[in-house]
Design an enzyme around this catalytic site. Structure first.
Site, short mmCIF file in Angstrom:
data_model
loop_
_atom_site.label_atom_id
_atom_site.label_comp_id
_atom_site.label_asym_id
_atom_site.label_seq_id
_atom_site.Cartn_x
_atom_site.Cartn_y
_atom_site.Cartn_z
N HIS A 209 38.02 -32.34 -16.67
CA HIS A 209 38.89 -31.82 -15.60
C HIS A 209 38.75 -32.53 -14.27
O HIS A 209 39.51 -32.26 -13.35
CB HIS A 209 38.63 -30.32 -15.38
CG HIS A 209 37.40 -30.05 -14.57
ND1 HIS A 209 36.14 -30.25 -15.07
CD2 HIS A 209 37.23 -29.62 -13.30
CE1 HIS A 209 35.25 -29.95 -14.13
NE2 HIS A 209 35.88 -29.57 -13.05
N1 UDP Z 1 33.74 -22.81 -18.57
C1 UDP Z 1 34.29 -21.69 -19.16
N2 UDP Z 1 35.37 -21.85 -19.97
C2 UDP Z 1 35.92 -23.06 -20.25
C3 UDP Z 1 35.34 -24.21 -19.64
C4 UDP Z 1 34.26 -24.04 -18.79
O1 UDP Z 1 33.82 -20.57 -18.96
O2 UDP Z 1 36.91 -23.13 -20.98
C5 UDP Z 1 32.60 -22.62 -17.67
C6 UDP Z 1 31.41 -23.47 -17.98
O3 UDP Z 1 30.60 -22.86 -18.96
C7 UDP Z 1 30.72 -23.57 -16.63
C8 UDP Z 1 31.86 -23.57 -15.66
O4 UDP Z 1 32.98 -23.04 -16.36
O5 UDP Z 1 29.91 -22.44 -16.38
C9 UDP Z 1 32.13 -24.99 -15.24
O6 UDP Z 1 33.25 -25.06 -14.53
P1 UDP Z 1 34.06 -26.41 -14.35
O7 UDP Z 1 33.70 -27.37 -15.43
O8 UDP Z 1 35.48 -26.01 -14.19
O9 UDP Z 1 33.56 -26.91 -12.92
P2 UDP Z 1 32.35 -27.80 -12.42
O10 UDP Z 1 31.08 -27.24 -12.97
O11 UDP Z 1 32.61 -29.22 -12.82
O12 UDP Z 1 32.41 -27.65 -10.92
#
Ligand code: UDP
Length: 363
Positions: A209
């Site tokens: 993403h």
């Molecule tokens: N996550 C979720 N469902 C999904 C994909 C990710 O619950 O379909 C959770 C994942 O386990 C983690 C969080 O969302 O706890 C991560 O968010 P994301 O990857 O959007 O953002 P980043 O961590 O890169 O800021």
């Protein structure tokens, strides 16, 4: 009684706030007011987390999403300032590195309201990333910097932190561990299989993403091609972020072998993490969650803020190079990793954040 105003708006922030809000509710002398900016608004990117993780319903829903970074951040700044003037909190709590984080910190700082930043000090050293700009500026105006790792504390020291704040007092810097480990531990036993997907243990779990991948068709195309090739021998499951889904359609990138599913709730995500044989991701949070579950991670980025995962050999950076991704998947599939040194605090972070805020406020 001191009033703490929490600003959240994006999926990872709901997951982080869930454990801190619970700790606040269990603490005497603190009252929490929650503001949801609206940055993520789909039911499966927002509501599901409030339901599954029992996060209190937000007191203020700002419903701000879409538009360019400046447009979104500007609208948030205007609306958050109004809420702060109405609520007059003793402290504002922000998480991570999104536009909601920066808008919340900036609005509070201009009103001389102390800011506490959970996940302070992380750096990718890539100023092209919107997250890097948000986290550097948020750290600078924060009074309490809750760092998840030793590397984060060291980053702040190199940048000349702590600075003197309006009161003349230096910023408080505390290594508290990572609240995401608290969440992973708290909810692990409630993990549940996503509906409608039949999976045998050992599949590849992928997420994509980050703008650095989705906004560059060549990178996105190479990542999808590598995952598609891997999926011919091992199932690859990809819960698709709404932004990624739109861009895949616009760019006519059509995965043929990957199992694409809608974004899942956190309990389903924990199940996928527990049952997969490897994680392939550009997410910040998912890199660590792989580690918490003992799974190796192949990271689709050129840098990571979670450098300790590279140091202990749990994570490998492969960027968006098709050959490198495939090679890393083959070498790491099924490889287990161990958290010998409790790198992320062992699940104690939320309590430390709340104790730190209480102490700062003299409660
Ligand atoms: N996550 C979720 N469902 C999904 C994909 C990710 O619950 O379909 C959770 C994942 O386990 C983690 C969080 O969302 O706890 C991560 O968010 P994301 O990857 O959007 O953002 P980043 O961590 O890169 O800021």
């Amino acid at each position: 009684m001191k009033k703490l105003l929490t600003i959240i708006g994006a999926r990872p922030q709901f997951i982080k706030a869930s454990v801190v809000s619970k700790a606040i509710a269990e603490t005497d002398g603190l009252q929490e007011v929650i503001v949801h900016t609206g940055q993520h608004f789909d039911a499966n990117m927002s509501d599901i987390f409030f339901d599954q993780l029992a996060i209190p319903r937000p007191h203020h829903q700002l419903d701000i999403h879409g538009g360019s970074h400046g447009d979104m951040t500007g609208r948030m700044l205007i609306e958050i300032e109004k809420v702060l003037l109405q609520e007059r909190p003793d402290c504002v709590l922000v998480y991570g590195d999104t536009n909601s984080t920066l808008a919340g910190a900036l609005a509070a700082a201009k009103l001389h309201i102390p800011v506490a930043h959970v996940e302070a000090g992380l750096r990718s050293f890539n100023m092209q990333m919107p997250e890097e700009v948000n986290r550097i500026l948020t750290d600078r105006v924060s009074n309490i910097l809750f760092c998840p790792t030793d590397a984060a504390v060291a980053n702040l020291a190199k940048e000349g932190f702590p600075y003197a704040m309006a009161s003349g007092q230096p910023q408080c810097i505390a290594q508290v561990g990572d609240v995401m480990q608290d969440s992973a531990q708290l909810f692990a036993t409630r993990a549940s299989a996503p509906e409608g997907v039949a999976l045998r243990d050992g599949f590849v779990l992928a997420t994509i993403h980050r703008a650095e991948n989705t906004d560059h068709p060549q990178r996105l195309g190479a990542i999808v091609a590598a995952l598609d090739a891997a999926a011919q021998s091992t199932p690859v499951v990809l819960p698709v972020h709404p932004r990624t889904r739109n861009i895949l359609a616009q760019q006519h990138i059509t995965p043929r072998h990957i199992t694409l599913i809608e974004p899942v709730g956190y309990l389903e995500m924990l199940w996928l993490l527990q049952h997969c044989g490897l994680v392939v991701t550009d997410s910040g949070g998912v890199q660590k969650e792989a580690f918490f579950m003992g799974k190796a991670c192949v990271t689709l980025r050129d840098q990571t803020e979670w450098v300790e995962l590279l140091q202990v050999g749990a994570n490998e950076l492969v960027g968006a190079d098709q050959e490198k991704i495939l090679d890393a998947i083959e070498r790491n599939l099924g490889r287990m990793v161990r958290d010998e040194r409790a790198l992320y605090g062992g699940g104690q972070a939320a309590g430390r954040v709340v104790a730190g805020v209480k102490e700062f406020l003299g409660e």
